[in-house]
Design a protein around this motif. Structure first.
Motif, short mmCIF file in Angstrom:
data_model
loop_
_atom_site.label_atom_id
_atom_site.label_comp_id
_atom_site.label_asym_id
_atom_site.label_seq_id
_atom_site.Cartn_x
_atom_site.Cartn_y
_atom_site.Cartn_z
N THR A 719 22.25 68.04 45.87
CA THR A 719 21.89 69.44 46.08
C THR A 719 23.02 70.17 46.80
OG1 THR A 719 20.81 68.94 48.19
CG2 THR A 719 19.44 68.91 46.22
N LEU A 720 23.09 71.46 46.56
CA LEU A 720 23.89 72.38 47.35
C LEU A 720 22.97 73.51 47.81
CD1 LEU A 720 27.25 72.61 45.35
CD2 LEU A 720 26.81 71.36 47.48
N PRO A 721 23.25 74.12 48.96
CA PRO A 721 22.31 75.09 49.52
C PRO A 721 22.11 76.32 48.65
CG PRO A 721 23.91 74.35 51.16
CD PRO A 721 24.39 73.86 49.84
N ALA A 722 20.96 76.95 48.83
CA ALA A 722 20.69 78.22 48.15
C ALA A 722 21.73 79.25 48.58
CB ALA A 722 19.29 78.71 48.50
N GLY A 723 22.16 80.05 47.62
CA GLY A 723 23.13 81.09 47.92
C GLY A 723 24.55 80.61 48.04
N ARG A 724 24.76 79.31 47.85
CA ARG A 724 26.12 78.76 47.93
C ARG A 724 26.74 78.77 46.54
NH1 ARG A 724 28.24 75.60 52.05
NH2 ARG A 724 30.51 75.69 51.93
N ASP A 725 27.68 79.67 46.33
CA ASP A 725 28.32 79.76 45.02
C ASP A 725 29.27 78.59 44.83
OD1 ASP A 725 27.03 82.12 44.42
OD2 ASP A 725 28.59 83.35 45.37
N ALA A 726 29.22 77.99 43.67
CA ALA A 726 30.11 76.87 43.35
C ALA A 726 30.66 77.07 41.96
CB ALA A 726 29.35 75.55 43.44
N ARG A 727 31.92 76.76 41.79
CA ARG A 727 32.54 76.76 40.48
C ARG A 727 32.55 75.34 39.92
NH1 ARG A 727 38.17 79.71 40.91
NH2 ARG A 727 38.27 78.53 42.88
N VAL A 728 32.74 75.24 38.63
CA VAL A 728 32.63 73.96 37.94
C VAL A 728 33.90 73.74 37.13
CG1 VAL A 728 31.28 72.61 36.28
CG2 VAL A 728 30.13 74.19 37.84
N GLY A 729 34.34 72.48 37.06
CA GLY A 729 35.53 72.22 36.26
C GLY A 729 35.93 70.76 36.25
N LEU A 730 37.24 70.51 36.26
CA LEU A 730 37.80 69.18 36.06
C LEU A 730 38.69 68.81 37.24
CD1 LEU A 730 38.90 69.62 32.34
CD2 LEU A 730 36.75 68.62 33.17
#
Length: 753
Positions: A719-730
């Motif tokens: 899990t990551l916290p609510a409201g915590r923006d995260a990007r996705v990639g390699l």
């Protein structure tokens, strides 16, 4: 002699015949109705008396109580190290703390003043209780020289007498020692006994024990590779030996990804293989997932024991960590690992916790634990659960009354599908009978000490069918022995066992003709036989289908690396060696890494779509076969910042190759890293991360991998916290030597709503 009926904590009503099993389907598959008289619980089950109760082991004592043991971590904030713990329960749910084991002055002579005692395993062996445990260091050799010790006792609470010598002594390996940890014993139906032990450094092993169960004999056999498993637990079911073991770091606080996997074999010495036939000894080790965190409160679920309730339903006890409260404040640095309980189902021949739903949170239907303890009766004119004529006696061990001779039967008809349990012992050669049903449809289970066999038959005349198996000549029926009779779905199965923990002295089954099951009293008959701890319950209803796994829908975004411009993507610490070539991203591995303070590895990231989605990539990565290439890897990443990220990759861990779904997080001022490990990866591996949110708005990310792009093995959820923006990639990383490069064929975001 005054005769009385002793009832379990559930009360007399819970002893009535016909109790349902309470085999609830997990929430994701729909709730099952509660069973009459079933217990209920909320995890952790040790919350009433313990802050931490790790490495649990359980047994039902011959006094009718259930006993739960734990490793030597401090029980509560500010508690002491070095002392194992024991608690007891009438219903397998509400536990009463009873004290410590091997206090100062009662430890083995060969333990040191600084030894810890870890990972107890409790068994009933030849009329006494045996507790196996890890001794973390000894006087036998200098250095980190752990060994397996044992202590014996006449009761589950002691007093404990340590065995003079280690059951398994330290095992030197060049300048060091293999980790001789985490014992688990299995008694087999040929009269032999085995002890499983080991950990990451050295792998898992099995050795045969002598008749006493207190000394290793013969050559040991390795059953699982190093750097993958610990906490072995083996049980026998339907002709297979199931080796279940934990994987990854047990104790990384909020980043703990500990979980349980299984392999099975037709031999107690293996080879153990998973559902796809991959061996646990392979350098790309297999393992069928049994227990894994699901995104709720509990992470790091593992180091387990399995026990059967009085309806025939299996349950798994294990420790786990509350991700919001992972540490004991005093002493600092110790993980808070209470004991949890959940239903263990068998789906397509494999064990899985709550049909794949994982650790439970909130109130749950619990085990069926009601029984007749002592088998004494009141005045015959009064209503009671048993009728008949017998002579009771007092058991010198427990003080309970027990049936000696005669014939008794249940006052009410038993369910058509029924589970019967009892403890028996005899010094005579005459048989003991359990009869289920009536007339020509009666099932007869016979324990025959004189003929040394366990026998089952039903019907009469030309319709009579029967089968039998031998009782090992070395087994002493004058000590308490558990008998389980399970009649369900057109089959009767009978088992004799010492400990009721997946062990088998003798086991026999017989298919029944259609219509054989009839509601009728259950009868018991024998001469010179002591019987205690009798229970008759409705057999549990098994859960036979897994909860659904995430399903991928339409493609939302796709990058096929046909454009060197990588529109929509951005670099964090661009790696100039990475290049788009022939429709793929080719990325040489470097010595840079992200883990720890000052992470320096390069990342290629983009914003994910809104809502629920699955991100997928196909990566070619040749990491060789067995050479040590720590910790070369490549795969997918979810990146909030350099101190809070998740990464899923094909990774070299010493001589093994595994799939790791790791988490680094900065929580309460501490930076931690840990991961869930699975496998086997291949040179070409497909990776997936499924994203969703819970009611609190937290982001849930679940891992999966495939070696053919079609069948997927789903694993842990972080899990990551609510409201915590995260990007996705390699990402890539872990070492530039020997040279290797990852080739990413594509990245796709798929709809998962």
């Amino acid at each position: 002699m005054r005769h009385r009926r002793i009832t379990a904590a559930l009360g007399a009503a819970a002893l009535a015949l016909g109790l349902a099993a309470g085999a609830a389907v997990p929430a994701l598959a729909g709730d099952a109705p509660d069973a009459p008289g079933a217990t209920h619980y909320t995890n952790p089950v040790t919350a009433d008396f313990a802050d931490t109760y790790a490495d649990p082991a359980i047994i039902r004592g011959k006094d009718g109580w259930w006993y739960l043991y734990a490793t030597s971590d401090p029980l509560v904030e500010g508690g002491e190290f070095g002392l194992m713990h024991v608690s007891r329960s009438r219903d397998m749910v509400d536990w009463e703390y009873r004290g410590t084991i091997l206090d100062e002055g009662s430890a083995p002579d060969w333990a040191t003043d600084t030894s810890f005692f870890w990972a107890p395993d409790i068994r009933y062996v030849d009329g006494q209780y045996v507790l196996y445990f890890t001794v973390t260091d000894t006087t036998l050799n200098p250095g980190d020289d752990s060994a397996i010790g044992a202590a014996t006792a006449p009761t589950p609470e002691g007093p404990w007498t340590p065995v003079a010598e280690p059951v398994v002594p330290p095992r030197p390996d060049g300048g060091g020692f293999f980790w001789t940890f985490d014992p688990s014993m299995l008694a087999d139906d040929d009269g032999s006994r085995y002890l499983y032990y080991g950990s990451y450094y050295g792998g898992l092993w099995v050795t045969e024990l002598d008749e006493s169960g207190l000394r290793a004999v013969g050559e040991a056999t390795q059953v699982a590779i190093n750097d993958k498993f610990e906490g072995a637990y083996v049980l026998k079911r339907d002709g297979y030996y199931y080796l279940m073991a934990s994987s990854a770091n047990c104790c990384a606080g909020p980043s703990t990804g500990y979980s349980v996997f299984a392999g099975r074999s037709e031999s107690p010495r293996g080879p153990f293989v998973d559902h796809e036939g991959v061996s646990l000894l392979d350098t790309r080790p297999g393992g069928t997932q049994v227990l894994v965190q699901n995104g709720n409160r509990w992470i790091g679920a593992g180091h387990h024991t399995v026990v059967t309730d009085l309806s025939g339903q299996d349950w798994i006890y294990y420790h786990a960590i509350d991700r919001e409260d992972p540490w004991l404040a005093e002493p600092g640095g110790i993980n808070r690992r209470p004991t949890l309980l959940d239903r263990l189902d068998w789906v397509d021949g494999w064990p899985v916790t709550r049909a794949g739903a994982g650790p439970s949170e909130g109130e749950q239907p619990g085990p069926v634990a009601g029984s007749l303890l002592g088998l004494t009766v009141d005045d015959p004119a009064e209503g009671r659960a048993l009728r008949g004529s017998f002579r009771p006696d007092v058991d010198e061990q427990s003080g309970d009354h027990a049936l000696v001779r005669g014939r008794v039967w249940t006052a009410e008809p038993a369910p058509e599908e029924v589970h019967v349990e009892l403890d028996l012992r005899t010094r005579r050669t005459g048989p003991f009978f359990v009869w289920v049903g009536r007339g020509s449809n009666r099932i007869e289970v016979t324990v025959d000490p004189g003929g040394r066999e366990l026998h089952v038959e039903y019907g009469h005349g030309r319709f009579q069918e029967e089968t039998a198996v031998p009782i090992p000549a070395t087994y002493d029926l004058s000590v308490w022995t558990a008998l389980q009779v399970h009649v369900v779905e057109g089959e009767v199965r009978a088992r004799l066992s010492e400990s009721r923990l997946g062990d088998s002295i003798a086991e026999v089954s017989l298919e029944l003709r259609p219509g054989i099951l009839r509601s009728a009293p259950v009868e018991f008959r024998g001469t010179g036989v002591h019987v205690d701890n009798l229970s008759v319950n409705e057999a549990h209803e098994p859960v036979t289908e897994r909860v659904p796994e995430p399903a991928a829908g339409a493609v939302l975004v796709e990058e096929d690396f046909s454009d060197a411009g990588l529109e929509g993507w951005s670099w964090v610490r661009e790696d100039p060696a990475a290049r788009v070539e022939d429709g793929a991203l080719v990325w040489p591995l470097t010595g840079a890494d992200l883990v720890g303070a000052g992470g320096s590895g390069g990342l290629l990231l983009r914003e994910p779509p809104a809502g629920d989605w699955i991100v997928e990539t196909k990566v070619d990565l040749d990491l060789g076969d067995t050479e040590v290439r720590n910790f070369q890897q490549a795969g997918l990443i979810v990146h909030a910042d350099d101190d809070n990220f998740l990464r899923l990759g094909h990774v070299a861990i010493w001589n093994t190759r595994q799939v790791e779904f790791g988490k680094e997080t900065l929580q309460d001022g501490f930076l931690t890293w840990g991961g869930h490990t699975s496998g086997p990866p291949a040179e070409t591996t497909w990776l997936r991360i499924h994203h969703t949110t819970n009611d609190a708005g937290e982001h849930l990310y679940r891992s999966a991998f495939s070696t053919d792009g079609e069948s997927w093995r789903w694993g842990a959820t972080w899990t990551l916290p609510a409201g915590r923006d995260a990007r996705v990639g390699l990402y890539t990383g872990g070492g530039a030597q020997p040279e290797a490069e990852a080739v990413f064929d594509y990245v796709r975001f798929l709809d998962a709503s």
